[in-house]
Every structure is written in C-alpha cells, then in structure tokens.
Design an enzyme around this catalytic site. Sequence first.
Site, PDB file in Angstrom:
ATOM      1  N   ASP A  19     -20.146  -6.034 -14.943  1.00  0.00           N
ATOM      2  CA  ASP A  19     -19.202  -5.220 -14.205  1.00  0.00           C
ATOM      3  C   ASP A  19     -17.919  -6.025 -14.030  1.00  0.00           C
ATOM      4  OD1 ASP A  19     -18.386  -2.973 -12.585  1.00  0.00           O
ATOM      5  OD2 ASP A  19     -18.648  -4.275 -10.852  1.00  0.00           O
ATOM      6  N   LYS A  27       2.140   6.189   2.145  1.00  0.00           N
ATOM      7  CA  LYS A  27       1.765   5.294   1.039  1.00  0.00           C
ATOM      8  C   LYS A  27       2.600   4.003   1.030  1.00  0.00           C
ATOM      9  CE  LYS A  27       0.317   9.044  -2.048  1.00  0.00           C
ATOM     10  NZ  LYS A  27       0.507   9.653  -3.382  1.00  0.00           N
ATOM     11  N   GLU A  63      -4.522  -8.163  -0.440  1.00  0.00           N
ATOM     12  CA  GLU A  63      -3.286  -8.125  -1.210  1.00  0.00           C
ATOM     13  C   GLU A  63      -2.120  -8.651  -0.387  1.00  0.00           C
ATOM     14  OE1 GLU A  63      -5.341  -5.625  -0.862  1.00  0.00           O
ATOM     15  OE2 GLU A  63      -6.004  -4.959  -2.845  1.00  0.00           O
ATOM     16  N   ASP A  65       0.421  -6.905   7.302  1.00  0.00           N
ATOM     17  CA  ASP A  65      -0.528  -6.506   6.254  1.00  0.00           C
ATOM     18  C   ASP A  65      -1.695  -7.499   6.209  1.00  0.00           C
ATOM     19  OD1 ASP A  65      -1.862  -5.609   4.047  1.00  0.00           O
ATOM     20  OD2 ASP A  65      -0.089  -5.494   2.746  1.00  0.00           O
ATOM     21  N   SER A  67       4.080   0.504   3.823  1.00  0.00           N
ATOM     22  CA  SER A  67       4.091  -0.188   5.114  1.00  0.00           C
ATOM     23  C   SER A  67       5.351  -1.045   5.156  1.00  0.00           C
ATOM     24  CB  SER A  67       2.836  -1.065   5.265  1.00  0.00           C
ATOM     25  OG  SER A  67       2.798  -2.061   4.256  1.00  0.00           O
ATOM     26  N   ASP A 113     -22.394  -5.645  -9.013  1.00  0.00           N
ATOM     27  CA  ASP A 113     -22.396  -5.847  -7.565  1.00  0.00           C
ATOM     28  C   ASP A 113     -22.267  -4.565  -6.763  1.00  0.00           C
ATOM     29  OD1 ASP A 113     -19.809  -5.267  -8.285  1.00  0.00           O
ATOM     30  OD2 ASP A 113     -18.881  -6.794  -7.016  1.00  0.00           O
ATOM     31  N   LYS A 147       7.430  -1.473   1.789  1.00  0.00           N
ATOM     32  CA  LYS A 147       6.696  -1.950   0.610  1.00  0.00           C
ATOM     33  C   LYS A 147       5.600  -0.935   0.322  1.00  0.00           C
ATOM     34  CE  LYS A 147       3.352  -4.655   1.430  1.00  0.00           C
ATOM     35  NZ  LYS A 147       2.570  -5.778   1.957  1.00  0.00           N
ATOM     36  N   ALA A 185      -1.898   6.729   4.679  1.00  0.00           N
ATOM     37  CA  ALA A 185      -2.111   7.422   3.405  1.00  0.00           C
ATOM     38  C   ALA A 185      -1.018   8.452   3.142  1.00  0.00           C
ATOM     39  CB  ALA A 185      -3.474   8.105   3.423  1.00  0.00           C
ATOM     40  N   GLU A 186      -0.382   8.920   4.202  1.00  0.00           N
ATOM     41  CA  GLU A 186       0.663   9.939   4.047  1.00  0.00           C
ATOM     42  C   GLU A 186       1.937   9.344   3.473  1.00  0.00           C
ATOM     43  OE1 GLU A 186       2.865  13.418   6.688  1.00  0.00           O
ATOM     44  OE2 GLU A 186       1.457  12.047   7.630  1.00  0.00           O
TER      45      GLU A 186
END
Length: 682
Positions: A309, A383, A350, A346, A385, A520, A397, A380-381
């Site tokens: 995987d 997309k 990432e 954040d 921050s 995994d 970003k 999510a709206e």
Amino acid sequence: MKNKMSASMFQKEQVIESIRQSFVKLNPRMMIKNPIMFTVEVVTVIMLVVTLLSLFTPEYGTFGYNLCVFLILFVTLLFANFAEAIAEARGKAQADSLRKTREETPAKLVIGDKVQTVSSSKLKKGDVFVCEAGDTIPADGEIIEGLASIDESAITGESAPVIREAGGDKSSVTGGTKVLSDHIKVLVTQQPGESFLDKMIALVEGASRQKTPNEIALTILLAGFTLVFVIVCVTLIPFADYTSLEHPGTAISIAAILSLFVCLIPTTIGGLLSAIGIAGMDRALRANVITKSGKAVETAGDIDTLLLDKTGTITIGNRRATKFHSAPGVGPREFVTTCLLASLSDETPEGKSIVELGRESGVRMRSLQTAGARMIQFTAETKCSGVDLADGTQIRKGAFDAIRKITEAAGNKFPKEIEEVISEISGNGGTPLVVCVDRKVTGVIELQDIIKPGIQERFERLRKMGVKTVMVTGDNPLTAKYIAEKAGVDDFIAEAKPEDKMEYIRKEQQSGKLVAMMGDGTNDAPALAQANVGVAMNSGTQAAKEAGNMVDLDNDPTKLIEIVEIGKQLLMTRGTLTTFSIANDVAKYFAIVPALFMVAIPELGALNIMNLHSPESAILSAVIFNAIIIPILIPLALKGVQYKPIGASALLRRNLLIYGLGGVIVPFVGIKLIDLVVSLFF
C-alpha cells in the site's frame, strides 16, 4: 537511551497484547493437526490397551516390558505435543475489530427536535444522525445538510482529507471515517449488513490462505513414508507368524510391531516442526516483526510477489511541504514569512511541515509579528485558513480553486506563472496550496508524499532476490506512476478498490506464485487476509493488524527483506532436519529388522552388524533412541541452520552429505550404546 528502550519495550508489549487478543478462538474443525504426531497418539493409546491386556493374556507379551515401551512412547508424544501446543494458534483471519467498529461507534441520532446518542448497530436505513468535528461517522449515508472535511485514511488508506457536502456527487460518507471540521447531518442509506464495513467483513471472512508448495511437498513426503512403513509393519505380522511355525518362540508381539512402527515413521521431524516454527517467530520478533504463526515466516522465504500500500507503507503517510514557489515580484524570504503567518493556527501535519520548512529557510516563528493577530480556522466551506494581522493585513492559504475565487472576486488577476507551477506540482503527484495576501496571490506551497528514506535501494535488493514489487494506491494513474517511479517499484495498481487488490492476489496465486501483502488501512484487510503473507504496519488500523499474519513494529515496508531471509533460514533448517529424520528412519529399519528375525532366519544374522543382544532389546533400544533424539535436536531447530544464498543443487548436496550421512550413522551408534545398557536387564 534507557527511556527510549523502555518506550520501545512498552510499545512492543502493547502490540503483542493487541495481537494476542485478536487471535482466532480455537475451532477444532479449523485446526490443522500434525498427521505424524496424530498417528503416534493413536499408536500410544493402542499400546496402553496392549499393556493392560498383557496383565491377563501372556500372548500380548510381558507386562513389565510393555509398560516400559508404553512409557517411552508417552514421553516421545509428550515432547512433540508440548511443542505443538505452544507453537501457534492456526486459523483464518477474523474481522472482530471491524465488527467492533460497526457495533460500538456512538451515533447522534436525530429524533424530532432532539438528538439521542445510540450505538451505531441500532441505526437503520432512513435514520438521520449528526456529526461534528472529532466524531467518527457511524454508518454509510448521504449528507443532507452542511459540509465537512473528512479523514478517510482508515478506509481508503490515503492521508489527504476530502471535502464532503450536501448535494452533488460528493455527498456520500462512509462509516468508520472521521470528521475533521464543521458540522453535517447525514441520512442513513444502507440497511444493516450492507454497509462498507459489512462488505469488508465478508471479504475478510471469504479470504483463505492457500498451502505453499513446500508445505504440500512436506505433507506428501511425510504421509508417503508413513504409508510405506504402515505397509512394512503390517506385512511383518504374517511373516512373523509363518516363521514362528518353523521356529516356535520367535513370534513378534503386538507391542514390538507397534514400537517398530513408531520408530520407523518420521516422528523426529514431526516433533520438531513446531520447534522450528517457534524459532522462526522468535527471530522475526528480534527484527521487530510480530508473527502469528511459524507457517507465515516459512512462507515468506518463498514469496514471488509483494504488494505494498502506498500511504504509510511506501510514503511516510502525511503530505509534507517540500518547496516554496513565490509569485513574480514577491521575494522568497517575504513569501516564506507569509506562509508561516498563514500556518500559525494550523495544527495539521501539513501545517507543521510548513513551519519546519520555513525554519530550514532561515525564518522562525518567534521572529514574526503576531501580536493582535486573529486566527482563521479551516472550514470545508471556505477550503482555506489563515490569519488577520493587527494592521488589517489578510493572509489566506488554501486550495487552488478557493484562492482563485477569492482573488478574482476582488478584481485581481490570477498569475499565469502560478497556474503553470500548480500544473507542474499536480503532474508530479503533489498537492499545491496557494497563498494570497489581501486577496492577491503571492505564491504556492508544494506538498508531496514523502518516500521513506533508503527505500529505492532496498527495493533493488528485493528485486535481486527475485521478488516483484507492486504498489497499490487509490491515487489517480498519473500520481501513482510518479510515486512508483520515484520509489523504484516494478509495477503499480492505481485507483485500487479492496476487491481489486484481492483479485490481483488471487490471479497471482492461481498462476502458482506466493504473494505477500503489506498495508495499514481497513481497506487493506481483505487483501492482507487473502495473501500468503500479510504484513500489517504497526501504525495501521486494528482491522489490518488482525487480518494479516504479521505486524511490523517499525512501519518499514522493506522489512520484508529481513523477513524473507528469516523465512529462508527456517526452510533450510526444516530441510536439513527432514533429511536427517528420513535417513534416521531408514537406518533404524536396517538396524532393527535383522535383529528381530535373526533367530528364525539365521541368514539375517550377517545383517545384524550392530550385534544387538535380542529382538526385545533391539526394539526397546530403538524406542528409547527415538524418544531422546527429539529433545537432543531441539537446540539445532531453535538456533537454525545459517542462511547462505547458495543454489538449490548446492544446498541439496550439503544436506545429503552432512545431515543425510549423519542421519544414517547416528542411529547405529546410538542404538548400539543403548542396547549395551538395556541388555544388562535381559
């Protein structure tokens, strides 16, 4: 150093306990019984009956002699079955943790204007539940209100979160995934027993590990020798009866025939098989690999194809920032500073990697002016921050389409140079994060799946060992091809579903190949259960660990190199001891049979080269030798024969010379020495 070792031991104990709890509950119908030792068990019971009958019937021999033989047979059986009992719990992989996930996940069920927490197992088609950030989605369904960022790595194995929202083709959610942000209301769309997890359970339970060619060959060999010696011993009975007519008093008792049979069948290798398996499991544990059976280690020594995987196996598992691409007119250091400010709040892997990359570029968080800044969390709206600084500067970003919408809505043009950079990053299998300041694009952060260090060289070693490596991923073909070439694997399967992995494995197995699977995720569980060797990563889901027959504590996909070498050593050890055992049995035949009939047939006296005292002492000496040779060889079985990458013909010559010749000589010497002692009592 001491604390590090303690932590490692604690982790190992945790995983061992986890594996122990996930072992299959022993089912007699599923147990694979050692046929040789089962035969010895039957013979031992018959010998007990004969011993008891000899108390009242002289034809069955003397009670003292029979009791002595029975006790020695019992000791032989005790040694063999003790090893058999502690060796391994065999059985097919089970889906207990999948059921646990399905049954024990709490669900916030909407009933009228109220929300009631119930078990996910009570949800049915048509029910509505709500989920917030941090909740695990309890059942498959469609979002009917809201949108959210969802981590589907437990199901798909891919680390990148996805956006799911009401309406359109991105409204479906899967039970077992986790909500990272926002709030959604979901309509259950599947009846109990039809969900994704139920399908995974069915696939896991439908998977079966086939016997390996080595296992089949050994079974045929041992069964063949056992059958031959059954025929030999049975034909000796009428022959003995015939000779007793000519020479009264030379009849062979039932006890002698039974003892001869146990001495001749390959009890040595039958009793040592479990010890060899235990030793292989122990050596694997020293390499930080927990195995559920010695058979799994043995099979690893013969694998032809390895499926891996991608996420968490070939790659580290989380995307990391690898490069800053500033827009025309924006200085590199200025852009790095902007990226770090945008990542203040954040806490994702990432986001943390952006801070680390900025530090490597010479910009540190403590040097930034953050007083009075207001953090903008990812949703999510939107997309995206970012942060609103005290002087009114707005930094955002996020995804390419989201930032483009923001900049064009403000009347600013999206730079063509940045579009080209985004296309290049996407073509290389990466993910672009666009940064804007006051609604003007300042550059792009490149995120990439990081290949684990040194993996190319280790894949090359596998290739030289004759193992074909195949990467399996849910990514699109373009990204999959880029990662496959970078990692150095031989082939790849893109956009793979759980059924695709199982089908590939079955296709390879049908062509006569042995397949290993490393994974995994929960979606890897069916393939791990179907593969001849299923290696789950320690960082993987509980379902993956239970479906596989090995767990790699180091999460190193190239650990298979060590596993293969351990497996080959186990095969070599078993081969050498099998050679010794068979040579041993043949030698015992030619040592005992002449002694049994030399009174009735004087011509056989010439073959009694050991000059054994009597038929009774010959049988008793052989039985005693047969009992003590197993524990004597246990240290060799546990230590193993040193692995050397030599050809099959060279290995066969070495085995025949050392262990074949030794197997012929040792019984003659051993039985003679024991006979000298036993004859003192006759």
